[in-house]
Design an enzyme around this catalytic site. Structure first.
Site, PDB file in Angstrom:
ATOM      1  CG  HIS A 131       5.328  -5.619  -4.241  1.00 51.52           C
ATOM      2  ND1 HIS A 131       4.029  -5.513  -3.802  1.00 51.52           N
ATOM      3  CD2 HIS A 131       5.935  -4.458  -3.908  1.00 51.52           C
ATOM      4  CE1 HIS A 131       3.840  -4.336  -3.226  1.00 51.52           C
ATOM      5  NE2 HIS A 131       4.988  -3.677  -3.272  1.00 51.52           N
ATOM      6  N   GLY A 150       0.827  -1.198   0.000  1.00 48.67           N
ATOM      7  CA  GLY A 150       0.000   0.000   0.000  1.00 48.67           C
ATOM      8  C   GLY A 150       0.863   1.250   0.000  1.00 48.67           C
ATOM      9  CB  CYS A 199       5.401  -3.957   0.277  1.00 50.45           C
ATOM     10  SG  CYS A 199       6.184  -2.385  -0.164  1.00 50.45           S
ATOM     11  CE1 TYR A 200       1.375   1.316   5.688  1.00 57.45           C
ATOM     12  CE2 TYR A 200      -0.382  -0.296   5.467  1.00 57.45           C
ATOM     13  CZ  TYR A 200       0.134   0.839   6.064  1.00 57.45           C
ATOM     14  OH  TYR A 200      -0.585   1.492   7.045  1.00 57.45           O
ATOM     15  CD  GLU A 259       2.484  -8.677  -4.837  1.00 57.21           C
ATOM     16  OE1 GLU A 259       2.175  -7.535  -4.467  1.00 57.21           O
ATOM     17  OE2 GLU A 259       3.171  -9.455  -4.141  1.00 57.21           O
ATOM     18  CG  ASP A 293     -16.917 -12.083 -19.369  1.00 61.94           C
ATOM     19  OD1 ASP A 293     -16.102 -13.021 -19.472  1.00 61.94           O
ATOM     20  OD2 ASP A 293     -16.595 -10.887 -19.394  1.00 61.94           O
ATOM     21  CE  LYS A 331     -13.146 -12.500 -21.097  1.00 63.48           C
ATOM     22  NZ  LYS A 331     -14.393 -11.741 -21.263  1.00 63.48           N
TER      23      LYS A 331
END
Length: 518
Positions: A175, A57, A84-85, A177, A232, A374
Site C-alpha cells: 500500500h 480490498g 494489493c487486491y 498510500e 464548511d 477538509k
C-alpha cells in the site's frame, strides 16, 4: 470536472482507499473514487479517465462474487496501477495466478528488494538499497500475467512489484498510500507523470469551475444555505454568494446545541463582514423537545437531520419560494455516511447532511464542496478571502453538542458542557496549541462519580477531553498533551464548572475510534 484530466479510483473495499485520493489531490490531480459495482462500460466511456487505479480490498479473487472491474477497462489504452487486491485482480484477469494458504500472508512493515531492472514508476526508489513498504494481504500472486516482468520482491510476495511497461500496466502488492510506505508519495507522483497529468487542479481553478457550475445549476432561482457557523458551511455560503449574489439567503439554525457564544459570533461575522442576507432561526425549543429522552446516537443524528429539513422548508417559503438548499457537505461525510455510491465498504455513521432530501420538501440540493476534503476546503476559504482565524477554526459538527453528550440530552448537561468546553479551549489557546490541533472538545459522559470537595461529598458528572491531529479527518491521532497541561486543565474545569468532579483524557486514535464520541 470537465476542464481537467480525471483519474478514476475503482474501489474494491479497502479501508484506506480515501488515502489514495488524498495523495493524488496533493499532486494537484483530480480524481474520484467509485465502487467496482458501479463501474461498467458505459460509465468508463462517460467518465473518460486519463488513468485508473485499482484499490486494495478484503476479498479473494477466487471467492464467489469477488469484486472485479469490467474487462473493457484493460482496453482503454490508459495507464492502470493495481494496489494489493488490485494487483491480484490484474493478474487474475490478464492470465496470471493468485494463491492463498499458509505462509503467504504478510501484514505490517516489510522490505522490498529490487530486481535490478529499471522501471520509470520506481524513479527515486531503491537509491540506498531495499525500501520499506506496508503490506496487508492474505493471498499473493504466484504467477504473473503474460507481458509482465518483476521489478521488486519481498519475503512473502515474490512479485511485490510487477509491470507491463508497453501497456503501462503497473501492480504492487503493498500500500503506497499509507505513511508506513515512506516513498509511496513518490510512486504516485511517478505514476501520474507517466500518465501525462499536468497537475493543474488547484483551488483557484476549482473556485472558477464551482462558480460556473452553481450558476448553471441554479439559474435565476433562489437558494437558502444551511449555515452552521463552521468552516464548511461558511465556505459554501461565501462561494455561492460570489456565484449568485442576493439570490442566496443563509439560514443559521440555532438548535440549542451550540457552543458558548457561538450564535452571536456567527451572526456578527456574516451580517457585518459579508453582508449576506441572513435569517437567525432560534429553533432550540423545537430541537431540544424532539431530542428529549433519546439516547441512541443514530436516532439523535437522524432526528436532527429531519428537523433541519423542516426548518429549512419553512424558511424557503418565507424567502419567497427558494428552489434550492445549499449545504457544506464534504467528501469524508459522504464516505462515512454511506457505503460510497453503493460500494463495498461499510457505513461508519450517518451524517445529518448526507442522504438527499425528502421528495415532499420540494427543494434541490446545491453541494459545491461535496468533492473536497477538509484541508481543501480551508484552501478554498483562503482563496475566497475568509479571515485566517476563522478558516483555522476546529471543525464543529452539524449536530453540535448532541453528539458530545452521550446518552440523554438535558439542558443541565448542555450548560455544563458549554462552560467546560470553553475552559478547555481557552487552556489550549493560552498554551499556544490551538493551531497544532485538528479538533479539540469536551464531552460529558453519561455517568456520575463520587468526589470530595471542601470536605464534602460530591456526586457529579465526569467529563472526557478529546484532541486529535489529522490532515483530512479520515484518520487521526490523539494529541500528546503533557501531564502538566492535563492536570492544570482538569483543575480549572472542576474549579470553574459546577457539576463536574472528574476529568478524563481520550487517547484513542481513528481508527479504531471516530473523532466524535457519537
Amino acid at each position: 470536472m470537465t476542464h481537467h484530466d480525471r483519474l478514476l479510483i475503482i474501489d474494491f473495499g479497502s479501508q484506506v482507499t480515501q488515502l489514495i485520493a488524498r495523495r493524488l489531490r496533493e499532486l494537484n490531480v483530480y480524481c474520484e473514487i467509485h465502487p467496482f459495482n458501479r463501474v461498467d462500460e458505459a460509465f468508463l466511456k462517460a467518465f473518460a479517465p486519463k488513468a485508473i487505479i485499482f484499490s486494495g480490498g478484503p476479498a479473494s479473487v477466487y471467492s464467489e462474487g469477488a469484486p472485479m472491474p469490467p474487462r473493457g477497462v484493460f482496453d482503454l489504452g490508459v495507464p492502470i496501477l493495481g494496489i494489493c487486491y488490485g494487483q491480484q485482480v490484474m493478474m487474475h484477469m490478464l492470465g496470471g495466478k493468485v494463491e492463498g494458504g499458509h505462509g503467504t500472508a504478510e501484514f505490517g512493515k516489510a522490505h522490498v528488494t529490487p530486481t535490478g531492472e529499471r522501471l520509470p514508476l520506481l524513479e527515486g526508489w531503491f537509491t540506498t538499497g531495499d525500501e520499506q513498504v506496508w503490506m496487508s494481504h492474505g493471498d499473493h500472486v504466484s504467477k504473473i500475467a503474460p507481458g509482465f516482468r518483476v521489478y521488486g520482491t519481498s519475503p512473502n510476495a515474490p512479485f511485490a512489484i510487477t509491470a507491463d511497461p508497453a501497456r503501462r500496466f503497473y501492480a504492487v502488492q503493498f500500500h503506497p498510500e499509507v505513511h508506513h510506505t515512506p516513498k509511496g508519495a513518490q510512486l504516485y507522483e511517478n505514476f501520474v507523470r507517466l500518465a501525462g497529468f499536468k497537475g493543474d487542479w488547484t483551488m483557484g481553478a476549482y473556485r472558477e469551475e464551482a462558480i460556473r457550475r452553481i450558476r448553471a445549476q441554479v439559474g435565476q432561482a433562489k437558494v437558502i444555505c444551511g449555515l452552521s457557523g463552521g468552516v464548511d458551511s461558511s465556505v459554501a455560503a461565501v462561494l455561492i454568494h460570489e456565484a449568485i449574489g442576493d439570490q442566496l439567503t443563509c439560514v443559521f439554525v440555532d438548535h440549542g446545541l451550540l457552543r458558548l457564544g457561538e450564535a452571536e459570533q456567527v451572526v456578527s461575522m456574516f451580517r457585518d463582514t459579508y453582508n449576506i442576507p441572513l435569517i437567525h432561526a432560534d429553533e432550540s425549543a423545537l430541537f431540544l423537545g424532539a431530542l428529549q429522552g433519546i439516547s441512541d446516537p443514530e436516532v439523535k443524528r437522524k432526528t436532527i437531520g429531519r428537523l433541519f429539513i423542516d426548518v429549512f422548508q419553512k424558511h424557503a417559503r418565507a424567502v419567497g419560494g427558494a428552489e434550492f438548499l445549499a449545504q457544506g457537505t464534504l467528501y469524508p461525510d459522504v464516505i462515512e455516511s454511506v457505503s460510497f455510491s453503493g460500494g463495498p465498504s461499510v457505513t461508519i455513521k450517518s451524517h445529518h447532511n448526507v442522504g438527499g432530501l425528502p421528495e415532499t420538501m420540494g427543494l434541490k440540493l446545491v453541494e459545491p464542496l461535496r468533492e473536497l476534503f477538509k484541508d481543501e476546503v480551508r484552501a478554498l476559504g483562503r482563496e475566497l478571502g475568509l479571515p485566517a482565524g476563522f478558516i483555522g477554526r476546529h471543525p464543529f459538527p452539524g449536530p453540535g453538542l448532541a453528539i458530545r453528550c452521550p446518552g440523554e440530552i438535558t439542558t443541565e448537561k448542555l450548560d455544563i458542557l458549554r462552560r467546560a468546553d470553553a475552559v478547555y479551549i481557552d487552556q489550549i489557546r493560552k498554551h499556544g496549541l490551538y493551531d497544532e490541533i485538528w479538533q479539540a472538545f469536551a464531552a460529558i459522559l453519561p455517568m456520575r462519580t463520587v468526589g470530595v470537595m471542601g470536605d464534602g461529598r460530591t456526586y457529579d458528572y465526569a467529563l472526557a477531553l478529546r484532541a486529535v491531529t489529522s490532515v483530512d479527518g479520515m484518520t487521526a491521532d490523539y494529541y500528546p498533551f503533557t501531564h502538566e497541561f492535563l492536570g492544570e486543565t482538569a483543575t480549572r474545569i472542576i474549579n470553574e464548572v459546577k457539576g463536574v468532579n472528574r476529568v478524563f483524557y481520550d487517547c484513542t486514535s481513528k481508527p479504531p475510534g471516530t473523532i466524535e464520541l457519537e
